[in-house]
Enzyme design. Sequence first.
Site, PDB file in Angstrom:
ATOM      1  N   LYS A 199     -93.150  55.887  -5.624  1.00  0.00           N
ATOM      2  CA  LYS A 199     -93.696  55.650  -6.968  1.00  0.00           C
ATOM      3  C   LYS A 199     -94.302  56.926  -7.558  1.00  0.00           C
ATOM      4  O   LYS A 199     -94.261  57.131  -8.779  1.00  0.00           O
ATOM      5  CB  LYS A 199     -94.728  54.518  -6.926  1.00  0.00           C
ATOM      6  CG  LYS A 199     -94.136  53.163  -6.543  1.00  0.00           C
ATOM      7  CD  LYS A 199     -93.083  52.707  -7.545  1.00  0.00           C
ATOM      8  CE  LYS A 199     -92.482  51.365  -7.209  1.00  0.00           C
ATOM      9  NZ  LYS A 199     -91.479  50.934  -8.197  1.00  0.00           N
ATOM     10  N   ILE A 233     -99.934  42.700  -9.877  1.00  0.00           N
ATOM     11  CA  ILE A 233     -99.268  41.734 -10.762  1.00  0.00           C
ATOM     12  C   ILE A 233     -98.740  40.574  -9.916  1.00  0.00           C
ATOM     13  O   ILE A 233     -98.154  40.789  -8.848  1.00  0.00           O
ATOM     14  CB  ILE A 233     -98.087  42.415 -11.508  1.00  0.00           C
ATOM     15  CG1 ILE A 233     -98.533  43.729 -12.187  1.00  0.00           C
ATOM     16  CG2 ILE A 233     -97.450  41.456 -12.509  1.00  0.00           C
ATOM     17  CD1 ILE A 233     -99.582  43.605 -13.249  1.00  0.00           C
ATOM     18  N   VAL A 289     -78.793  49.342  -6.456  1.00  0.00           N
ATOM     19  CA  VAL A 289     -79.076  50.586  -7.199  1.00  0.00           C
ATOM     20  C   VAL A 289     -79.124  51.809  -6.290  1.00  0.00           C
ATOM     21  O   VAL A 289     -79.080  52.938  -6.776  1.00  0.00           O
ATOM     22  CB  VAL A 289     -80.387  50.492  -8.017  1.00  0.00           C
ATOM     23  CG1 VAL A 289     -80.278  49.477  -9.134  1.00  0.00           C
ATOM     24  CG2 VAL A 289     -81.596  50.237  -7.129  1.00  0.00           C
ATOM     25  N   ASN A 299     -86.402  49.023 -12.893  1.00  0.00           N
ATOM     26  CA  ASN A 299     -87.416  48.090 -12.398  1.00  0.00           C
ATOM     27  C   ASN A 299     -87.209  47.704 -10.931  1.00  0.00           C
ATOM     28  O   ASN A 299     -88.169  47.336 -10.252  1.00  0.00           O
ATOM     29  CB  ASN A 299     -87.406  46.833 -13.280  1.00  0.00           C
ATOM     30  CG  ASN A 299     -88.179  45.695 -12.682  1.00  0.00           C
ATOM     31  OD1 ASN A 299     -89.398  45.649 -12.744  1.00  0.00           O
ATOM     32  ND2 ASN A 299     -87.461  44.745 -12.048  1.00  0.00           N
ATOM     33  N   TYR A 349     -93.897  53.528  -0.006  1.00  0.00           N
ATOM     34  CA  TYR A 349     -93.900  52.988  -1.377  1.00  0.00           C
ATOM     35  C   TYR A 349     -94.629  53.944  -2.338  1.00  0.00           C
ATOM     36  O   TYR A 349     -94.139  54.230  -3.442  1.00  0.00           O
ATOM     37  CB  TYR A 349     -94.574  51.615  -1.349  1.00  0.00           C
ATOM     38  CG  TYR A 349     -94.584  50.874  -2.654  1.00  0.00           C
ATOM     39  CD1 TYR A 349     -93.440  50.229  -3.134  1.00  0.00           C
ATOM     40  CD2 TYR A 349     -95.758  50.771  -3.406  1.00  0.00           C
ATOM     41  CE1 TYR A 349     -93.466  49.520  -4.323  1.00  0.00           C
ATOM     42  CE2 TYR A 349     -95.792  50.065  -4.600  1.00  0.00           C
ATOM     43  CZ  TYR A 349     -94.644  49.436  -5.055  1.00  0.00           C
ATOM     44  OH  TYR A 349     -94.664  48.731  -6.245  1.00  0.00           O
ATOM     45  N   ALA A 396     -95.068  57.154  -1.992  1.00  0.00           N
ATOM     46  CA  ALA A 396     -94.248  58.363  -2.184  1.00  0.00           C
ATOM     47  C   ALA A 396     -93.143  58.088  -3.206  1.00  0.00           C
ATOM     48  O   ALA A 396     -92.875  58.929  -4.079  1.00  0.00           O
ATOM     49  CB  ALA A 396     -93.647  58.802  -0.850  1.00  0.00           C
TER      50      ALA A 396
HETATM   51  P1  NAP Z   1     -90.007  41.360  -6.983  1.00  0.00           P
HETATM   52  O1  NAP Z   1     -90.541  40.093  -7.535  1.00  0.00           O
HETATM   53  O2  NAP Z   1     -89.956  41.543  -5.503  1.00  0.00           O
HETATM   54  O3  NAP Z   1     -88.530  41.598  -7.597  1.00  0.00           O
HETATM   55  C1  NAP Z   1     -87.824  42.742  -7.238  1.00  0.00           C
HETATM   56  C2  NAP Z   1     -86.519  42.778  -7.987  1.00  0.00           C
HETATM   57  O4  NAP Z   1     -85.814  43.988  -7.572  1.00  0.00           O
HETATM   58  C3  NAP Z   1     -85.607  41.606  -7.679  1.00  0.00           C
HETATM   59  O5  NAP Z   1     -85.020  41.172  -8.870  1.00  0.00           O
HETATM   60  C4  NAP Z   1     -84.549  42.202  -6.739  1.00  0.00           C
HETATM   61  O6  NAP Z   1     -83.265  41.616  -6.885  1.00  0.00           O
HETATM   62  C5  NAP Z   1     -84.484  43.630  -7.240  1.00  0.00           C
HETATM   63  N1  NAP Z   1     -83.975  44.566  -6.235  1.00  0.00           N
HETATM   64  C6  NAP Z   1     -84.495  44.856  -5.009  1.00  0.00           C
HETATM   65  N2  NAP Z   1     -83.725  45.760  -4.373  1.00  0.00           N
HETATM   66  C7  NAP Z   1     -82.701  46.053  -5.221  1.00  0.00           C
HETATM   67  C8  NAP Z   1     -81.566  46.903  -5.141  1.00  0.00           C
HETATM   68  N3  NAP Z   1     -81.332  47.661  -4.061  1.00  0.00           N
HETATM   69  N4  NAP Z   1     -80.702  46.940  -6.179  1.00  0.00           N
HETATM   70  C9  NAP Z   1     -80.921  46.171  -7.293  1.00  0.00           C
HETATM   71  N5  NAP Z   1     -81.988  45.346  -7.421  1.00  0.00           N
HETATM   72  C10 NAP Z   1     -82.852  45.285  -6.401  1.00  0.00           C
HETATM   73  O7  NAP Z   1     -90.820  42.621  -7.534  1.00  0.00           O
HETATM   74  P2  NAP Z   1     -91.791  42.766  -8.810  1.00  0.00           P
HETATM   75  O8  NAP Z   1     -93.175  42.530  -8.343  1.00  0.00           O
HETATM   76  O9  NAP Z   1     -91.251  42.024  -9.957  1.00  0.00           O
HETATM   77  O10 NAP Z   1     -91.673  44.345  -9.041  1.00  0.00           O
HETATM   78  C11 NAP Z   1     -90.822  44.914 -10.036  1.00  0.00           C
HETATM   79  C12 NAP Z   1     -91.087  46.415 -10.068  1.00  0.00           C
HETATM   80  O11 NAP Z   1     -92.462  46.649 -10.403  1.00  0.00           O
HETATM   81  C13 NAP Z   1     -90.861  47.119  -8.723  1.00  0.00           C
HETATM   82  O12 NAP Z   1     -90.326  48.401  -8.943  1.00  0.00           O
HETATM   83  C14 NAP Z   1     -92.255  47.229  -8.154  1.00  0.00           C
HETATM   84  O13 NAP Z   1     -92.373  48.281  -7.238  1.00  0.00           O
HETATM   85  C15 NAP Z   1     -93.056  47.459  -9.424  1.00  0.00           C
HETATM   86  N6  NAP Z   1     -94.470  47.127  -9.273  1.00  0.00           N
HETATM   87  C16 NAP Z   1     -94.860  45.851  -8.991  1.00  0.00           C
HETATM   88  C17 NAP Z   1     -96.218  45.561  -8.853  1.00  0.00           C
HETATM   89  C18 NAP Z   1     -96.742  44.189  -8.563  1.00  0.00           C
HETATM   90  O14 NAP Z   1     -97.950  44.049  -8.396  1.00  0.00           O
HETATM   91  N7  NAP Z   1     -95.905  43.165  -8.482  1.00  0.00           N
HETATM   92  C19 NAP Z   1     -97.156  46.599  -8.993  1.00  0.00           C
HETATM   93  C20 NAP Z   1     -96.702  47.876  -9.278  1.00  0.00           C
HETATM   94  C21 NAP Z   1     -95.360  48.136  -9.416  1.00  0.00           C
HETATM   95  P3  NAP Z   1     -82.907  40.136  -6.272  1.00  0.00           P
HETATM   96  O15 NAP Z   1     -83.621  39.163  -7.167  1.00  0.00           O
HETATM   97  O16 NAP Z   1     -81.428  40.035  -6.369  1.00  0.00           O
HETATM   98  O17 NAP Z   1     -83.424  40.122  -4.871  1.00  0.00           O
END
Ligand code: NAP
Length: 251
Positions: free
Chosen positions: A163, A192, A68, A94, A159, A161
């Site tokens: 978000k 999460i 992305v 996402n 991170y 900055a």
């Molecule tokens: P995750 O388990 O690490 O999964 C991240 C996903 O993003 C993966 O599917 C990965 O693809 C994809 N990704 C990473 N870099 C990418 C790129 N350059 N282009 C396209 N796809 C890319 O993360 P998550 O915890 O589910 O988080 C999802 C979102 O929620 C993120 O934006 C994160 O910042 C936000 N968030 C998460 C939490 C939490 O506590 N987990 C809290 C607040 C916000 P691959 O599978 O191909 O590697």
Amino acid sequence: MQNTQQNVRPVALVTGGGRGIGRAICTQLAAQGFDICINYAGNAAAAEETAALCTAFGAAAFTVKADVAKAEEVEQLIGATVAQFGHIDVLVNNAGITRDGLMMRMSEQDYDQVLDTNLKGAFLCCKAVCRPMMRQKFGRIINLSSVVGVRGNAGQANYAASKAGLIGLTKSLAKELAGKNITVNAVAPGFIETDMTHAMPEAARQSTLASIPMGHTGSAEDVARAVAFFAAKENSYITGQVLCIDGGMAV
Ligand code: NAP
């Protein structure tokens, strides 16, 4: 198109939809009757598993590899979605990464990578869907911010900055598209359980847990239900909002 044609299934594109919160969003939307484009960066197997979960709900689902942070790949991603389904009703930005560290030791590369993926990636995807959504006179854009973008967090300046930037992007684009029947909202998850948080050191995990009024972590499904709320065509009078899904962390 979701808003004008009967019996046409709505279509959602979820970036980073292969794993974690993205997977839960894909399956939640599939369960609600959406066809799904699942974007991934490198983990094709996880994305295919998500597609299988979506098709089990009767959805059409396909996967597209694209970074992305790269404009040409985003153009191809949006083009592939429209070519496959004929329209695009919902974009969920996402995809996200972390490269944590105290600011004084943070490399410029770690700063740039996080901003490029989390913030510029959302900018590129929003820009690319604007035209098809404006043509349809309908759209829903949902950005994944974070409680860290609302409150800040030591060790996550890059991170946080990215978000916080997503919140500004959400509110600005909401104003630009409000007259076009396109809403733009953000969800701000707290702690999460996903691969992202499983990588945290135990001490950081315990201190984060201690800051949650509800006393426990959330699930990807908790976030997915909020995203589905913003994605629903009925929820047409809510835009520019940031909804925290965090057990009270940001209160
Ligand atoms: P995750 O388990 O690490 O999964 C991240 C996903 O993003 C993966 O599917 C990965 O693809 C994809 N990704 C990473 N870099 C990418 C790129 N350059 N282009 C396209 N796809 C890319 O993360 P998550 O915890 O589910 O988080 C999802 C979102 O929620 C993120 O934006 C994160 O910042 C936000 N968030 C998460 C939490 C939490 O506590 N987990 C809290 C607040 C916000 P691959 O599978 O191909 O590697």
